[in-house]
Scaffold this motif. Structure first.
Motif, mmCIF file in Angstrom:
data_model
loop_
_atom_site.group_PDB
_atom_site.id
_atom_site.type_symbol
_atom_site.label_atom_id
_atom_site.label_comp_id
_atom_site.label_asym_id
_atom_site.label_seq_id
_atom_site.Cartn_x
_atom_site.Cartn_y
_atom_site.Cartn_z
ATOM 1 N N LEU A 75 -10.942 0.028 -50.026
ATOM 2 C CA LEU A 75 -10.588 0.350 -50.463
ATOM 3 C C LEU A 75 -11.584 0.232 -51.785
ATOM 4 C CD1 LEU A 75 -6.932 -0.125 -51.098
ATOM 5 C CD2 LEU A 75 -7.866 2.406 -51.065
ATOM 6 N N LEU A 76 -11.997 -0.918 -52.594
ATOM 7 C CA LEU A 76 -12.817 -0.466 -53.235
ATOM 8 C C LEU A 76 -14.282 -0.745 -53.387
ATOM 9 C CD1 LEU A 76 -12.512 -4.765 -53.835
ATOM 10 C CD2 LEU A 76 -12.218 -3.087 -55.012
ATOM 11 N N ASN A 77 -14.921 0.093 -51.476
ATOM 12 C CA ASN A 77 -16.170 0.268 -51.075
ATOM 13 C C ASN A 77 -15.709 2.246 -51.370
ATOM 14 O OD1 ASN A 77 -17.343 -1.841 -50.433
ATOM 15 N ND2 ASN A 77 -17.224 -1.664 -48.321
ATOM 16 N N ALA A 78 -14.352 2.277 -51.208
ATOM 17 C CA ALA A 78 -13.772 3.984 -51.276
ATOM 18 C C ALA A 78 -14.058 4.633 -52.799
ATOM 19 C CB ALA A 78 -13.082 4.371 -50.741
ATOM 20 N N GLY A 79 -13.516 3.541 -53.780
ATOM 21 C CA GLY A 79 -14.183 3.784 -54.777
ATOM 22 C C GLY A 79 -12.627 2.750 -56.694
ATOM 23 N N PHE A 80 -11.474 2.888 -55.211
ATOM 24 C CA PHE A 80 -10.608 2.446 -55.983
ATOM 25 C C PHE A 80 -10.769 0.862 -56.906
ATOM 26 C CE2 PHE A 80 -9.114 5.210 -53.368
ATOM 27 C CZ PHE A 80 -8.451 6.374 -54.271
ATOM 28 N N ASP A 81 -10.879 0.090 -57.718
ATOM 29 C CA ASP A 81 -11.126 -0.831 -58.480
ATOM 30 C C ASP A 81 -9.470 -1.440 -58.471
ATOM 31 O OD1 ASP A 81 -10.047 0.535 -60.423
ATOM 32 O OD2 ASP A 81 -11.814 -0.246 -61.792
ATOM 33 N N LYS A 82 -8.412 -1.263 -58.428
ATOM 34 C CA LYS A 82 -7.264 -2.377 -58.636
ATOM 35 C C LYS A 82 -6.238 -1.724 -57.429
ATOM 36 C CE LYS A 82 -6.909 -1.217 -62.985
ATOM 37 N NZ LYS A 82 -5.837 -0.510 -64.253
ATOM 38 N N VAL A 83 -6.236 -3.206 -56.624
ATOM 39 C CA VAL A 83 -5.477 -2.757 -55.412
ATOM 40 C C VAL A 83 -4.131 -4.047 -55.120
ATOM 41 C CG1 VAL A 83 -5.776 -2.724 -52.913
ATOM 42 C CG2 VAL A 83 -7.632 -2.193 -54.046
ATOM 43 N N GLU A 84 -3.397 -3.573 -54.873
ATOM 44 C CA GLU A 84 -2.117 -4.330 -54.517
ATOM 45 C C GLU A 84 -1.598 -3.919 -52.979
ATOM 46 O OE1 GLU A 84 2.416 -6.122 -55.355
ATOM 47 O OE2 GLU A 84 1.404 -3.870 -56.719
ATOM 48 N N VAL A 85 -1.706 -5.848 -52.281
ATOM 49 C CA VAL A 85 -1.634 -5.263 -50.965
ATOM 50 C C VAL A 85 0.553 -5.882 -50.913
ATOM 51 C CG1 VAL A 85 -1.395 -5.075 -48.384
ATOM 52 C CG2 VAL A 85 -3.340 -5.309 -50.370
ATOM 53 N N LYS A 86 1.642 -4.945 -50.514
ATOM 54 C CA LYS A 86 2.528 -5.801 -50.351
ATOM 55 C C LYS A 86 2.944 -5.823 -49.161
ATOM 56 C CE LYS A 86 6.578 -3.725 -51.441
ATOM 57 N NZ LYS A 86 7.414 -2.137 -52.254
ATOM 58 N N THR A 87 3.816 -6.896 -48.948
ATOM 59 C CA THR A 87 4.036 -7.334 -47.004
ATOM 60 C C THR A 87 5.515 -6.899 -47.010
ATOM 61 O OG1 THR A 87 1.890 -8.816 -47.023
ATOM 62 C CG2 THR A 87 4.409 -9.029 -45.433
ATOM 63 N N VAL A 88 5.707 -6.579 -46.529
ATOM 64 C CA VAL A 88 7.258 -6.020 -46.404
ATOM 65 C C VAL A 88 7.376 -7.048 -45.116
ATOM 66 C CG1 VAL A 88 7.626 -4.017 -48.083
ATOM 67 C CG2 VAL A 88 6.953 -3.814 -46.215
ATOM 68 N N LEU A 89 9.219 -7.447 -44.806
ATOM 69 C CA LEU A 89 9.445 -7.864 -43.284
ATOM 70 C C LEU A 89 10.229 -7.237 -43.354
ATOM 71 C CD1 LEU A 89 9.174 -11.027 -44.707
ATOM 72 C CD2 LEU A 89 7.613 -10.030 -43.104
ATOM 73 N N ASN A 90 10.870 -5.718 -43.818
ATOM 74 C CA ASN A 90 12.341 -5.040 -43.320
ATOM 75 C C ASN A 90 12.245 -3.738 -43.645
ATOM 76 O OD1 ASN A 90 14.648 -4.240 -43.150
ATOM 77 N ND2 ASN A 90 15.751 -5.097 -44.390
ATOM 78 N N PRO A 91 12.280 -3.055 -42.560
ATOM 79 C CA PRO A 91 12.284 -3.897 -41.074
ATOM 80 C C PRO A 91 11.531 -4.014 -40.945
ATOM 81 C CG PRO A 91 12.340 -1.562 -40.636
ATOM 82 C CD PRO A 91 11.896 -1.404 -42.552
ATOM 83 N N ALA A 92 12.096 -5.116 -39.706
ATOM 84 C CA ALA A 92 10.908 -5.493 -38.718
ATOM 85 C C ALA A 92 10.289 -4.990 -37.813
ATOM 86 C CB ALA A 92 11.938 -7.095 -37.835
ATOM 87 N N TRP A 93 8.977 -5.022 -37.805
ATOM 88 C CA TRP A 93 7.378 -4.467 -36.821
ATOM 89 C C TRP A 93 8.160 -4.231 -35.652
ATOM 90 C CZ3 TRP A 93 4.460 -5.676 -32.505
ATOM 91 C CH2 TRP A 93 4.004 -4.171 -32.539
ATOM 92 N N THR A 94 8.095 -3.444 -34.539
ATOM 93 C CA THR A 94 8.735 -3.653 -33.235
ATOM 94 C C THR A 94 7.878 -2.837 -32.702
ATOM 95 O OG1 THR A 94 10.234 -1.990 -31.918
ATOM 96 C CG2 THR A 94 9.646 -1.151 -33.866
ATOM 97 N N THR A 95 7.567 -3.359 -31.718
ATOM 98 C CA THR A 95 5.892 -2.064 -30.069
ATOM 99 C C THR A 95 6.562 -0.927 -30.736
ATOM 100 O OG1 THR A 95 7.435 -3.426 -29.201
ATOM 101 C CG2 THR A 95 5.484 -4.433 -29.445
ATOM 102 N N ASP A 96 8.074 -0.466 -30.588
ATOM 103 C CA ASP A 96 8.071 0.875 -30.740
ATOM 104 C C ASP A 96 7.389 1.498 -31.537
ATOM 105 O OD1 ASP A 96 9.854 0.673 -28.474
ATOM 106 O OD2 ASP A 96 11.173 0.469 -30.341
ATOM 107 N N TRP A 97 7.099 1.113 -33.222
ATOM 108 C CA TRP A 97 5.768 1.700 -33.816
ATOM 109 C C TRP A 97 4.574 1.841 -33.396
ATOM 110 C CZ3 TRP A 97 6.408 -1.278 -39.110
ATOM 111 C CH2 TRP A 97 8.780 -1.057 -39.622
#
Length: 169
Positions: A75-97
């Motif tokens: 994102l910084l390379n694409a010109g965005f200077d403020k980034v927040e990466v949020k991790t969510v656990l629900n719903p849980a990841w599945t190999t169906d994704w």
């Protein structure tokens, strides 16, 4: 695209999504976070900051900090200077994704992709795993764990090649 919650709200959201969707998985570099279904949402806020939502393949996945670092860099390379990466656990990841493209990439890379849909039956290893090299179903599980916790180690009884199987969860 995998069964991702790709909710794009503007052209800026699309630009941000395009910047991060090709971030590779450090454990299986032929896969991207979009292929895996780990990338859930990208949204540019009114103040220009970008919020990216990701879901780990399992709690404690060591790749998550690398994903966050690579997402910020993209994102910084694409010109965005403020980034927040949020991790969510629900719903849980599945190999169906996993996208169909991801399953093909795994097979071509020598890793058997998960079979079918996640289920209790798959969880207890009652599924048939085909060799990614010769496609034989005559295989044996050597170890419940392969090169990473999300994979099991198998051997093909026909071509004698060992291979990882991406567990169906």
């Amino acid at each position: 695209m995998a069964v991702a919650a790709k909710i794009l709200r503007s052209e800026l959201d699309q630009k941000a999504w395009d910047a991060v969707c090709d971030v590779p998985d450090p454990e299986v570099p032929v896969l991207t976070i979009e292929d895996l279904g780990v990338l859930r949402d990208v949204h540019v806020q009114a103040d220009g900051s970008v919020q990216v939502t990701i879901t780990p393949t399992y709690t404690g996945c060591p790749a998550m900090s690398m994903f966050a670092f690579d997402i910020e860099a993209a994102l910084l390379n694409a010109g965005f200077d403020k980034v927040e990466v949020k991790t969510v656990l629900n719903p849980a990841w599945t190999t169906d994704w996993l996208s169909e493209k991801a399953r093909e990439k795994l097979r071509a890379y020598g890793i058997a992709p998960p079979n079918g849909k996640a289920s209790r039956r798959a969880l207890f290893g009652e599924e048939q795993v085909c060799c990614p090299k010769c496609n034989s179903a005559n295989t044996s599980r050597i170890s419940e764990f392969g090169s990473t916790a999300c994979k099991a180690l198998y051997r093909c009884n026909d071509c004698s090649e060992p291979f990882d199987y991406f567990k169906c969860i």
